[in-house]
Motif scaffolding. Structure first.
Motif, PDB file in Angstrom:
ATOM      1  N   ALA A 250       0.831  -1.207   0.000  1.00  0.00           N
ATOM      2  CA  ALA A 250       0.000   0.000   0.000  1.00  0.00           C
ATOM      3  C   ALA A 250       0.864   1.255   0.000  1.00  0.00           C
ATOM      4  O   ALA A 250       0.560   2.241  -0.679  1.00  0.00           O
ATOM      5  CB  ALA A 250      -0.922  -0.009   1.215  1.00  0.00           C
ATOM      6  N   GLU A 251       1.960   1.217   0.747  1.00  0.00           N
ATOM      7  CA  GLU A 251       2.855   2.369   0.794  1.00  0.00           C
ATOM      8  C   GLU A 251       3.522   2.599  -0.562  1.00  0.00           C
ATOM      9  O   GLU A 251       3.667   3.739  -1.010  1.00  0.00           O
ATOM     10  CB  GLU A 251       3.910   2.163   1.872  1.00  0.00           C
ATOM     11  N   LEU A 252       3.924   1.511  -1.230  1.00  0.00           N
ATOM     12  CA  LEU A 252       4.524   1.641  -2.559  1.00  0.00           C
ATOM     13  C   LEU A 252       3.528   2.219  -3.553  1.00  0.00           C
ATOM     14  O   LEU A 252       3.875   3.068  -4.386  1.00  0.00           O
ATOM     15  CB  LEU A 252       5.016   0.282  -3.054  1.00  0.00           C
ATOM     16  N   THR A 253       2.281   1.750  -3.483  1.00  0.00           N
ATOM     17  CA  THR A 253       1.244   2.252  -4.387  1.00  0.00           C
ATOM     18  C   THR A 253       1.027   3.746  -4.175  1.00  0.00           C
ATOM     19  O   THR A 253       0.959   4.522  -5.128  1.00  0.00           O
ATOM     20  CB  THR A 253      -0.075   1.496  -4.154  1.00  0.00           C
ATOM     21  N   LYS A 254       0.929   4.145  -2.920  1.00  0.00           N
ATOM     22  CA  LYS A 254       0.737   5.558  -2.597  1.00  0.00           C
ATOM     23  C   LYS A 254       1.913   6.392  -3.092  1.00  0.00           C
ATOM     24  O   LYS A 254       1.750   7.461  -3.685  1.00  0.00           O
ATOM     25  CB  LYS A 254       0.557   5.721  -1.094  1.00  0.00           C
ATOM     26  N   ARG A 255       3.117   5.881  -2.838  1.00  0.00           N
ATOM     27  CA  ARG A 255       4.314   6.605  -3.246  1.00  0.00           C
ATOM     28  C   ARG A 255       4.366   6.741  -4.767  1.00  0.00           C
ATOM     29  O   ARG A 255       4.737   7.792  -5.293  1.00  0.00           O
ATOM     30  CB  ARG A 255       5.552   5.873  -2.735  1.00  0.00           C
ATOM     31  N   PHE A 256       4.005   5.669  -5.474  1.00  0.00           N
ATOM     32  CA  PHE A 256       4.019   5.718  -6.934  1.00  0.00           C
ATOM     33  C   PHE A 256       3.040   6.754  -7.468  1.00  0.00           C
ATOM     34  O   PHE A 256       3.362   7.537  -8.363  1.00  0.00           O
ATOM     35  CB  PHE A 256       3.674   4.343  -7.509  1.00  0.00           C
ATOM     36  N   GLU A 257       1.826   6.764  -6.906  1.00  0.00           N
ATOM     37  CA  GLU A 257       0.825   7.734  -7.366  1.00  0.00           C
ATOM     38  C   GLU A 257       1.299   9.165  -7.140  1.00  0.00           C
ATOM     39  O   GLU A 257       1.056  10.050  -7.962  1.00  0.00           O
ATOM     40  CB  GLU A 257      -0.497   7.495  -6.642  1.00  0.00           C
ATOM     41  N   GLU A 258       1.990   9.390  -6.021  1.00  0.00           N
ATOM     42  CA  GLU A 258       2.418  10.744  -5.675  1.00  0.00           C
ATOM     43  C   GLU A 258       3.683  11.174  -6.409  1.00  0.00           C
ATOM     44  O   GLU A 258       3.848  12.360  -6.726  1.00  0.00           O
ATOM     45  CB  GLU A 258       2.652  10.844  -4.159  1.00  0.00           C
ATOM     46  N   LEU A 259       4.575  10.216  -6.689  1.00  0.00           N
ATOM     47  CA  LEU A 259       5.886  10.572  -7.225  1.00  0.00           C
ATOM     48  C   LEU A 259       6.092  10.184  -8.684  1.00  0.00           C
ATOM     49  O   LEU A 259       7.165  10.440  -9.238  1.00  0.00           O
ATOM     50  CB  LEU A 259       6.987   9.910  -6.376  1.00  0.00           C
ATOM     51  N   ALA A 260       5.103   9.588  -9.321  1.00  0.00           N
ATOM     52  CA  ALA A 260       5.241   9.211 -10.727  1.00  0.00           C
ATOM     53  C   ALA A 260       5.581  10.442 -11.568  1.00  0.00           C
ATOM     54  O   ALA A 260       5.152  11.551 -11.257  1.00  0.00           O
ATOM     55  CB  ALA A 260       3.946   8.578 -11.226  1.00  0.00           C
ATOM     56  N   PRO A 261       6.362  10.253 -12.624  1.00  0.00           N
ATOM     57  CA  PRO A 261       6.777  11.391 -13.443  1.00  0.00           C
ATOM     58  C   PRO A 261       5.620  12.200 -14.026  1.00  0.00           C
ATOM     59  O   PRO A 261       5.752  13.405 -14.233  1.00  0.00           O
ATOM     60  CB  PRO A 261       7.602  10.745 -14.557  1.00  0.00           C
ATOM     61  N   THR A 262       4.499  11.541 -14.291  1.00  0.00           N
ATOM     62  CA  THR A 262       3.355  12.220 -14.903  1.00  0.00           C
ATOM     63  C   THR A 262       2.107  11.925 -14.083  1.00  0.00           C
ATOM     64  O   THR A 262       1.834  10.768 -13.762  1.00  0.00           O
ATOM     65  CB  THR A 262       3.134  11.748 -16.351  1.00  0.00           C
ATOM     66  N   SER A 263       1.341  12.948 -13.734  1.00  0.00           N
ATOM     67  CA  SER A 263       0.087  12.737 -13.012  1.00  0.00           C
ATOM     68  C   SER A 263      -0.980  12.219 -13.978  1.00  0.00           C
ATOM     69  O   SER A 263      -0.888  12.396 -15.203  1.00  0.00           O
ATOM     70  CB  SER A 263      -0.389  14.042 -12.384  1.00  0.00           C
ATOM     71  N   ALA A 264      -2.008  11.593 -13.422  1.00  0.00           N
ATOM     72  CA  ALA A 264      -3.107  11.112 -14.258  1.00  0.00           C
ATOM     73  C   ALA A 264      -3.799  12.265 -14.978  1.00  0.00           C
ATOM     74  O   ALA A 264      -4.195  12.145 -16.143  1.00  0.00           O
ATOM     75  CB  ALA A 264      -4.111  10.336 -13.406  1.00  0.00           C
ATOM     76  N   ALA A 265      -3.937  13.404 -14.296  1.00  0.00           N
ATOM     77  CA  ALA A 265      -4.577  14.568 -14.919  1.00  0.00           C
ATOM     78  C   ALA A 265      -3.749  15.082 -16.092  1.00  0.00           C
ATOM     79  O   ALA A 265      -4.281  15.412 -17.156  1.00  0.00           O
ATOM     80  CB  ALA A 265      -4.775  15.673 -13.884  1.00  0.00           C
ATOM     81  N   ARG A 266      -2.423  15.153 -15.898  1.00  0.00           N
ATOM     82  CA  ARG A 266      -1.557  15.608 -16.987  1.00  0.00           C
ATOM     83  C   ARG A 266      -1.596  14.629 -18.151  1.00  0.00           C
ATOM     84  O   ARG A 266      -1.607  15.031 -19.327  1.00  0.00           O
ATOM     85  CB  ARG A 266      -0.123  15.776 -16.464  1.00  0.00           C
ATOM     86  N   ALA A 267      -1.622  13.325 -17.843  1.00  0.00           N
ATOM     87  CA  ALA A 267      -1.697  12.317 -18.902  1.00  0.00           C
ATOM     88  C   ALA A 267      -2.962  12.488 -19.734  1.00  0.00           C
ATOM     89  O   ALA A 267      -2.924  12.430 -20.965  1.00  0.00           O
ATOM     90  CB  ALA A 267      -1.660  10.916 -18.283  1.00  0.00           C
ATOM     91  N   ALA A 268      -4.095  12.720 -19.065  1.00  0.00           N
ATOM     92  CA  ALA A 268      -5.351  12.911 -19.794  1.00  0.00           C
ATOM     93  C   ALA A 268      -5.281  14.130 -20.701  1.00  0.00           C
ATOM     94  O   ALA A 268      -5.776  14.112 -21.842  1.00  0.00           O
ATOM     95  CB  ALA A 268      -6.511  13.036 -18.817  1.00  0.00           C
ATOM     96  N   THR A 269      -4.666  15.194 -20.228  1.00  0.00           N
ATOM     97  CA  THR A 269      -4.524  16.398 -21.052  1.00  0.00           C
ATOM     98  C   THR A 269      -3.682  16.115 -22.286  1.00  0.00           C
ATOM     99  O   THR A 269      -4.025  16.536 -23.406  1.00  0.00           O
ATOM    100  CB  THR A 269      -3.878  17.532 -20.230  1.00  0.00           C
TER     101      THR A 269
END
Length: 313
Positions: A250-269
Motif C-alpha cells: 500500500a505504501e509503494l502504491t501511494k508513493r508511486f501515485e504521488e511521485l510518478a513522473p506524470t500525473s493522471a490529470a496531466r496524462a489525460a490532457t
C-alpha cells in the motif's frame, strides 16, 4: 476533431486513474460521457468529482458496470449507452481499462496470465468491434487505444518478468497502427490513435490486485510481491507476514501515485491534446519519450540487465 463540445464519448476504466481524468476533462470541455468499470463506487466518485467541477449545460454522464474482457458485457454496455444517451452513434472511444499481473509465463498461474491478457488485449478488441457501428454512424469519430511503454519495451525492471501485460500492450499497439491504414481506406471519417504512457500516477497496482485476487494474498501473489519489494529495495521482504506485505504494498502504491513522473490529470490532457492535433501516436511523459528513443536507437541491448542505466547515460 478540434473540440469535444456536443460529442458523445465512451471511456472504459473510468472509475480511477487516467480514465477518471479523461472523463473529467471531456465533461469540462462539453462532451457527454458513458463510462464503464468493474466497481460502481469508483465510478460514483468520478461522477461526484465531475458534478463538483460543474456540469456544462446539456452534458450527460452515465456509469455502467462492465468487464471489458467479456464480449457479452461489452455488448450490453453499448446497448445501455444507446438507451441512456438516446443515440445510435458515438464520436469518441477511449479504450483505457487495463490491469497488471501474470508477469512470468514460466512461473505464474495460467488463469491470472489469461485474465490480464483478456482485459488488456481483448478488452480493446471487443470494445472496438462492438462500438464500431456507432462510430460509423457519426459524422466524425476517433478511437483512442491505450497501450504502454511496455508496448514497445517488454520489461518492467531488471530481473522482473512482465509477459502478459507486455504481450497484450504489443497487440494493442500493432492493432491500432494497422487501423490507421484500414480506417483511411474504408472509414476515413474515423481516426485511430495509440497512447503509450510511461510512469503515470494511477492506482493500477491496487486495482489489479482487486480484480485478480480480491486483495487476498495467495502463495503466488506472496511470492511475486516479495520479489517486487526486494527489487525496489525494501528490506526483509522474505520475513514479512501478510499484514506487513500488504502495508508495504500500500505504501509503494501511494508513493508511486504521488511521485510518478506524470500525473493522471496531466496524462489525460496530453491524450486529449493529441486527439485534437490528429496524432496517431501519443507518447505520455518525458520518461517514455526517452525510453522510446533509446529502444529505437539500440534494440539489441534493450533486454540487457544494465539497459536502464545505459539508457539514462
Amino acid at each position: 476533431m478540434k473540440d469535444f463540445g456536443g460529442k458523445l464519448a465512451v471511456v472504459t476504466g473510468g472509475g480511477t486513474g487516467m480514465g477518471r481524468e479523461l472523463v473529467r476533462q471531456l465533461v469540462a470541455q462539453g462532451a457527454s460521457v458513458a463510462m464503464c468499470d468493474l466497481f460502481a463506487e469508483t465510478m460514483a466518485e468520478t461522477m461526484a468529482l465531475c458534478e463538483a467541477d460543474g456540469l456544462p449545460q446539456g452534458v450527460r454522464i452515465t456509469s455502467h458496470i462492465a468487464d471489458v474482457g467479456d464480449e457479452d458485457q461489452v455488448t450490453r454496455f453499448a446497448a445501455e449507452v444507446a438507451r441512456d444517451h438516446q443515440s445510435d452513434h458515438i464520436h469518441l472511444l477511449f479504450n483505457n481499462a487495463g490491469i497488471g499481473g501474470g508477469g512470468s509465463f514460466v512461473l505464474d498461474d495460467r488463469a491470472e496470465w489469461d485474465r490480464v491478457f483478456q482485459i488488456c488485449w481483448f478488452g480493446v478488441y471487443y470494445s472496438c468491434r462492438v462500438f464500431f457501428p456507432m462510430l460509423e454512424r457519426a459524422s466524425e469519430g476517433h478511437i483512442v487505444n491505450t497501450s504502454s511503454a511496455n508496448g514497445f519495451w517488454a520489461a518492467l525492471m531488471p530481473g522482473v518478468s512482465h509477459t502478459a501485460y507486455s504481450a497484450a500492450k504489443f497487440a494493442v499497439k500493432g492493432f491500432t497502427e494497422a487501423l490507421v491504414t484500414d480506417l483511411r481506406n474504408y472509414a476515413p471519417h474515423i481516426k485511430a490513435s495509440i497512447v503509450m504512457p510511461g510512469g503515470v500516477g494511477t492506482p493500477i497496482g491496487r486495482n489489479s490486485r482487486r480484480v485478480l485476487s480480491g486483495d487476498v494474498l495467495t502463495d503466488a501473489s506472496r511470492r511475486k510481491l516479495r520479489q517486487h519489494l526486494k527489487a525496489v529495495g525494501i528490506p526483509n521482504a522474505e520475513a514479512m507476514d501478510d499484514a506487513a506485505l500488504q502495508a508495504a504494498q500500500a505504501e509503494l502504491t501511494k508513493r508511486f501515485e504521488e511521485l510518478a513522473p506524470t500525473s493522471a490529470a496531466r496524462a489525460a490532457t496530453i491524450i486529449l491534446d493529441g486527439v485534437k492535433a490528429d496524432r496517431w501516436r501519443i507518447l505520455v511523459g518525458e520518461d517514455v519519450t526517452r525510453l522510446d528513443r533509446r529502444v529505437r536507437a539500440d534494440p539489441e541491448r534493450a533486454y540487457e540487465p544494465d539497459f536502464l542505466a545505459y539508457a539514462e547515460e
